[in-house]
Design a protein around this motif. Structure first.
Motif, short mmCIF file in Angstrom:
data_model
loop_
_atom_site.label_atom_id
_atom_site.label_comp_id
_atom_site.label_asym_id
_atom_site.label_seq_id
_atom_site.Cartn_x
_atom_site.Cartn_y
_atom_site.Cartn_z
N THR A 137 0.85 -1.21 0.00
CA THR A 137 0.00 0.00 0.00
C THR A 137 0.88 1.25 0.00
N PHE A 142 0.43 3.66 2.05
CA PHE A 142 0.66 3.98 3.46
C PHE A 142 1.96 3.30 3.92
N HIS A 186 -0.05 13.96 4.94
CA HIS A 186 -0.88 12.76 5.13
C HIS A 186 -0.42 12.01 6.38
C1 LIG Z 1 -1.05 11.83 0.34
C2 LIG Z 1 -1.29 10.36 0.56
N1 LIG Z 1 -0.26 9.56 0.76
C3 LIG Z 1 -0.41 8.23 0.96
C4 LIG Z 1 -1.67 7.65 0.96
C5 LIG Z 1 -1.82 6.17 1.24
O1 LIG Z 1 -2.09 5.49 0.07
P1 LIG Z 1 -2.75 4.03 0.06
O2 LIG Z 1 -4.22 4.23 0.00
O3 LIG Z 1 -2.17 3.38 -1.13
O4 LIG Z 1 -2.33 3.34 1.32
C6 LIG Z 1 -2.79 8.45 0.73
C7 LIG Z 1 -4.13 7.84 0.73
O5 LIG Z 1 -5.13 8.41 1.01
C8 LIG Z 1 -2.60 9.85 0.53
O6 LIG Z 1 -3.65 10.66 0.35
#
Ligand SMILES: Cc1ncc(COP(=O)(O)O)c(C=O)c1O
Length: 413
Positions: free
Chosen positions: A111, A113, A136
Motif C-alpha cells: 500500500t 501507506f 498525510h
Molecule cells: C497523500 C497520501 N499519501 C499516501 C496515501 C496512502 O495510500 P494508500 O491508499 O495506497 O495506502 C494516501 C491515501 O489516502 C494519501 O492521500
C-alpha cells in the motif's frame, strides 16, 4: 483501576452521529457503475468521493490484466518480497515505474501507506526530519517511527520551514518530507521554494506524489514534472490506489537508497508483497497513462469546471488548483449535515472533520474522474446549490463575481 479500554467506552462520536442520522463514514458502496456513479442504500448517486482519478479501475484492459495475473500467479504471494513473495511481475514493474519516473530504481509495497512508513528507515539518530503540518497521516507516522528529531512547519509556510532549517544545525542530516498535492485541501506544495531551501541547507527532499502521479505534468510524472524540478527531488513516493486504479505503493530514487529501503524498511521487509493482480493492474494503468494523455487533460478540465461552478455559487474551494476540490464548510455538525443532505440529493462526497481538521475548519472533499460526464457534473453542481442554500453555507443569490481557479495544467499543453 484504569483500563486502557475506558477510552473506547467514553468515545461516543460515531454512535451519536448514527443516532442523529448524520454519519458519513463506512457506507457500503453496493455498486460502482464505471466508477462515476455509486449505488448506496439502493440508490444511484454521482460519485465525487473516489480517487480513481483517470477512471482506470473500471477500464476493461486493467481488469483483464489483473484477471490474467490471478490465473498465472494466484491471489496472493503469501509472504514478503525478501523471503518468498517476489514473482517476475514485481521486478519488471519496478523497472518500468523507475524508467517512467526517470529514476535509477523503485521498490513497490502493498500500500501507499506502507511505502511512506518505510521512509522512517532513513531517519537516524541525530538527523532532522522537517514535515508540513498538512501532511498525510502516513508521513506523520513515518516521522514518528524514525529516530530523527521531528520538526513540523506550518502548512505550506516556507518561511517557517526556512527558520526551522536555519536552526536545525548545519552538520546534521536533514530531510524535508511533504505531500506534493495535499490530500484534503488539494493545494500543491511550494516545490520551487522547498528545493531552493533544501539546496541552501544541504537537505534532502522526499515528495509524496500520491494524488498527482499519473495526473500532473505533460507525461503524468506528477508534481515534480509539473514544476520542472524532477532532478531536484531526491525521492518520490506514491500510490497505485488513485490514478493507477489498483492498490500498492512505490518509492523511486537512486539505486542505493531504494535498495537500503528494500532490505531494511520494515513495511517492505516484514509484510506481504503487493499482490501480482495489483501489480499487473498498475502496470497496465502505467501503459494507459503513457499512451492516453487526453485523460489527464479531461480530468483537469472537468476539475476546473467543478471548482468554478462551486465558486460561482458562492462556495469557497480554498487554495486548491487540482482535481482534489475542497469545499470549506466550517462547523463540524454542519459538515456532517451537509454531507448527508448531499447524499440525499444524489451526490457522494467525503467529509473531513476532527481529528483530520480543526473543528471549525471542516471540509467536504469532492473529486472528479476523467470519465465523469458533463451531465453528471451539472447534476452534482445542482445538488450542491440546493443543499448549500438550504443549510445556509452559500447565499440565496450567487455572488456577482468570484475569483476563478485555473487548474495545474502542463506548461507545454
Ligand atoms: C497523500 C497520501 N499519501 C499516501 C496515501 C496512502 O495510500 P494508500 O491508499 O495506497 O495506502 C494516501 C491515501 O489516502 C494519501 O492521500
Amino acid at each position: 483501576m484504569a483500563d486502557v479500554f475506558d477510552k473506547c467506552r467514553a468515545w461516543t462520536r460515531v454512535r451519536d452521529a448514527v443516532t442523529a442520522g448524520i454519519m458519513p463514514y463506512g457506507h457500503v458502496i453496493e455498486d460502482l457503475v464505471d466508477g462515476t456513479e455509486a449505488v448506496v442504500g439502493g440508490r444511484k448517486v454521482v460519485m465525487l468521493g473516489s480517487n480513481d482519478y483517470l477512471g482506470l479501475s473500471a477500464d476493461p484492459r486493467v481488469k483483464a490484466a489483473a484477471q490474467e495475473a490471478i490465473d498465472r500467479y494466484g491471489t496472493s504471494c503469501s509472504g514478503s518480497r525478501l523471503l518468498n513473495g517476489t514473482r517476475p511481475v514485481h521486478g519488471e514493474f519496478e523497472q518500468r515505474i523507475a524508467d517512467f519516473l526517470g529514476r535509477e530504481a523503485a521498490v513497490v509495497t502493498a500500500t501507499g501507506f506502507q511505502t511512506n512508513l518505510a521512509i522512517s528507515t532513513l531517519l537516524g539518530h541525530g538527523d532532522v526530519v522537517l514535515t508540513d503540518r498538512g501532511n498525510h497521516a502516513s508521513l506523520v507516522d513515518a516521522a514518528r517511527l524514525g529516530f530523527a528529531e521531528h520538526r513540523r512547519y506550518r502548512h505550506n509556510d516556507v518561511e517557517h520551514l526556512a527558520w526551522l532549517l536555519d536552526t536545525s544545525g548545519a552538520d546534521r542530516g536533514k530531510v524535508i518530507v511533504t505531500d506534493s498535492t495535499f490530500s484534503i485541501e488539494g493545494d500543491l506544495c511550494d516545490l520551487p521554494a522547498i528545493v531552493r531551501l533544501a539546496r541552501e541547507h544541504d537537505a534532502r527532499v522526499v515528495l509524496d506524489c500520491a494524488h498527482d502521479l499519473g495526473v500532473l505534468g505533460a507525461h503524468g510524472r506528477g508534481a515534480p514534472e509539473h514544476f520542472g524540478l524532477e532532478s531536484q527531488v531526491d525521492l518520490v513516493t506514491g500510490t497505485f490506489s488513485k490514478a493507477f486504479g489498483s492498490t500498492g505503493g512505490l518509492i523511486a530514487g537512486s539505486r542505493e537508497v531504494v535498495d537500503f529501503i528494500r532490505h531494511l524498511g520494515h513495511p517492505a521487509v516484514y509484510s506481504a508483497a503487493m499482490p501480482p493482480a495489483a501489480v499487473a493492474a498498475a502496470d497496465m494503468a502505467l501503459q494507459i497513462i503513457e499512451q492516453e494523455p487526453e485523460r489527464r487533460t479531461r480530468l483537469l478540465d472537468i476539475a476546473e469546471r467543478l471548482h468554478n461552478g462551486l465558486r460561482a455559487l458562492g462556495f469557497d474551494t480554498g487554495r486548491s488548483t487540482t482535481h482534489v476540490v475542497p469545499v470549506l464548510i466550517g462547523d463540524e455538525t454542519l459538515c456532517l449535515r451537509f454531507w448527508t443532505a448531499l447524499l440525499d440529493a444524489g451526490v457522494f462526497t467525503n467529509a473531513f472533520v476532527t481529528p483530520a481538521l480543526p473543528a471549525d475548519k471542516t471540509m467536504i472533499r469532492a473529486s472528479v474522474l476523467a470519465t465523469h460526464t458533463d451531465t453528471q457534473l451539472d447534476q452534482a453542481l445542482e445538488a450542491f446549490a440546493r443543499v448549500g442554500r438550504e443549510l445556509g453555507v452559500i447565499p440565496a443569490t450567487p455572488p456577482r463575481t468570484y475569483e476563478p481557479v485555473m487548474t495545474a495544467r502542463p506548461v507545454t499543453a
